[in-house]
Design an enzyme around this catalytic site. Structure first.
Site, PDB file in Angstrom:
ATOM      1  N   ASP A   1       0.822  -1.227   0.000  1.00  0.00           N
ATOM      2  CA  ASP A   1       0.000   0.000   0.000  1.00  0.00           C
ATOM      3  C   ASP A   1       0.852   1.271   0.000  1.00  0.00           C
ATOM      4  OD1 ASP A   1       0.819  -0.884   2.582  1.00  0.00           O
ATOM      5  OD2 ASP A   1      -0.570   0.507   3.522  1.00  0.00           O
ATOM      6  N   GLU A   2       0.246   2.344  -0.484  1.00  0.00           N
ATOM      7  CA  GLU A   2       0.743   3.717  -0.307  1.00  0.00           C
ATOM      8  C   GLU A   2       2.209   3.903  -0.694  1.00  0.00           C
ATOM      9  OE1 GLU A   2      -2.023   5.471   3.152  1.00  0.00           O
ATOM     10  OE2 GLU A   2      -0.586   4.008   3.889  1.00  0.00           O
TER      11      GLU A   2
HETATM   12  C1  ACM Z   1      -3.871   1.141   4.438  1.00  0.00           C
HETATM   13  O1  ACM Z   1      -4.733   1.592   5.191  1.00  0.00           O
HETATM   14  N1  ACM Z   1      -2.848   1.872   4.069  1.00  0.00           N
HETATM   15  C2  ACM Z   1      -3.950  -0.211   3.934  1.00  0.00           C
END
Ligand code: ACM
Length: 374
Positions: free
Chosen positions: A160-161
């Site tokens: 993620d991110e």
């Molecule tokens: C997330 O909340 N960055 C998976």
């Protein structure tokens, strides 16, 4: 029927995790996803990579403290979970959320220089160097050692991110990571961003953002609409290859979201999630475009930027977590908020007897003494 605990932003030792496993078992939740690494700390001993825990095990949000699980302690948690029919899903978040690893081993950085340990709460700034072979040798060791200790079929790679890589670099990294996880006999799980890569068959994608705007929501701008369409196409491709999705919509199931404006701990970036908001929704209303058989289940993540004790965890998880178990267990036509709130209120004497620090939401008629369940 999952719960995720972030032990990286703040560390929780095995005594606390066993308490969580006990409370999960009360409501027949059967997956504990442990977020074992992030920018702020590395939480599991990896034989051959001692700096991870000797150095980056000792920090967390705010600076002081931290900790990690030794190999023996992790194995003990796995056993304790198995005795309660709970499968541990370990997560090592890559290629972003990796400052702890980057601080421990300079060679994992493209410039060869280790950053300082990080004890703040920003996200998106770190990435492993995806063009260096040493990165994949590091990951091979990490996945091999954790996979060997983990009897369950899953290995969560985060994903993620990531703001420091091009889409091409990210996708190439994830495709390699998926092969690596599979070579150690596990199914890859990743946050929804991983669906943008060409994954091997049978991976699991954990949806944490809405794929489709809620009814009545304002039209997204064209860039947001394009990103959403790309994500939807990726998710459908994963499903077509035999993969599945795990539903964790942040605005309802992230248990670190405050109940209301007065909640003293927690965050609000995905909104406020009171007890009714987290329970009173139909999976097929939000995710009806997904084939039902592709939905592996629901999972409620609890991120720990603002949570420093088991008492904080209990306060955010109770009373919402039992509702997530019921979402996972029950056919839609059997669920109703009016009925649920009475049954939930009847749990209070039991929680009091167990010493659970639960939030006495005004939406629920809490019973004070032992009575017949309505
Ligand atoms: C997330 O909340 N960055 C998976």
């Amino acid at each position: 029927r999952g719960f995720m605990l972030d032990v990286s932003r703040h560390f929780f030792g095995i005594h606390d995790v066993k308490r969580i496993l006990d409370l999960m078992a009360l409501y027949k939740l059967n997956r504990l996803h442990i977020h074992l690494s992030d920018d702020q700390g590395w939480r599991i001993e990896i034989p051959g990579l001692p700096n991870l825990t000797d150095y980056a095990g000792g920090s967390q949000v705010g600076g002081k403290g931290g900790g990690y699980y030794s190999v023996e302690e992790y194995a003990e948690l796995v056993r304790y979970a198995q005795e309660r029919f709970i499968t541990i899903v370990p997560e090592i978040d890559v290629p972003g959320h990796t400052n702890a690893a980057l601080a421990s081993y300079p060679e994992l950085n493209c410039g060869g220089v280790a950053p300082e340990l990080f004890t703040g709460t920003a996200v998106g700034f770190s990435s492993l160097c995806t063009t260096k072979e040493v990165t994949y040798e590091f990951l091979e060791t990490v996945v091999r050692e954790i996979a060997a200790l983990t009897p369950g079929p899953f290995f969560h790679v985060g994903g993620d991110e990531v703001e420091r890589l091009t889409p091409e670099e990210y996708n190439a990294f994830m495709e390699r990571m998926e092969g690596l996880v599979r070579s150690h006999g596990k199914r890859m799980v990743g946050w929804d961003e991983v669906a943008l890569a060409e994954l091997g068959a049978g991976s699991l994608v954990q949806l944490w953002r809405p794929l489709w705007p809620a009814e009545g929501a304002p039209e997204p701008d064209s860039a947001a609409a394009e990103a959403a369409a790309e994500l939807e196409a990726g998710v459908m491709r994963v499903i077509a290859s035999g993969g599945s999705v795990i539903l964790s919509p942040a605005d309802r199931l992230y248990l670190d979201m405050k109940y209301d404006r007065t909640t003293p701990i927690g965050l609000t970036w995905a909104g406020l999630a009171d007890v009714r908001t987290s329970y009173d929704w139909a999976v097929m209303d939000l995710f009806g475009k997904l084939p039902e058989e592709a939905i592996a289940g629901v999972e409620a993540p609890l991120w720990s930027e603002t949570l420093g004790s088991i008492s904080d965890i209990e306060y955010m998880a109770f009373p919402r977590l039992p509702g997530i178990a019921e979402l996972g267990w029950s056919q839609e036509f059997r669920r109703s908020w009016e009925d649920y709130r009475l049954r939930l209120g009847a749990q209070a004497p039991r929680w009091t007897a167990l010493g659970i620090n639960f939030y006495r939401s005004p939406q629920v008629p809490w019973q004070e003494g032992w009575q017949d369940t309505p």
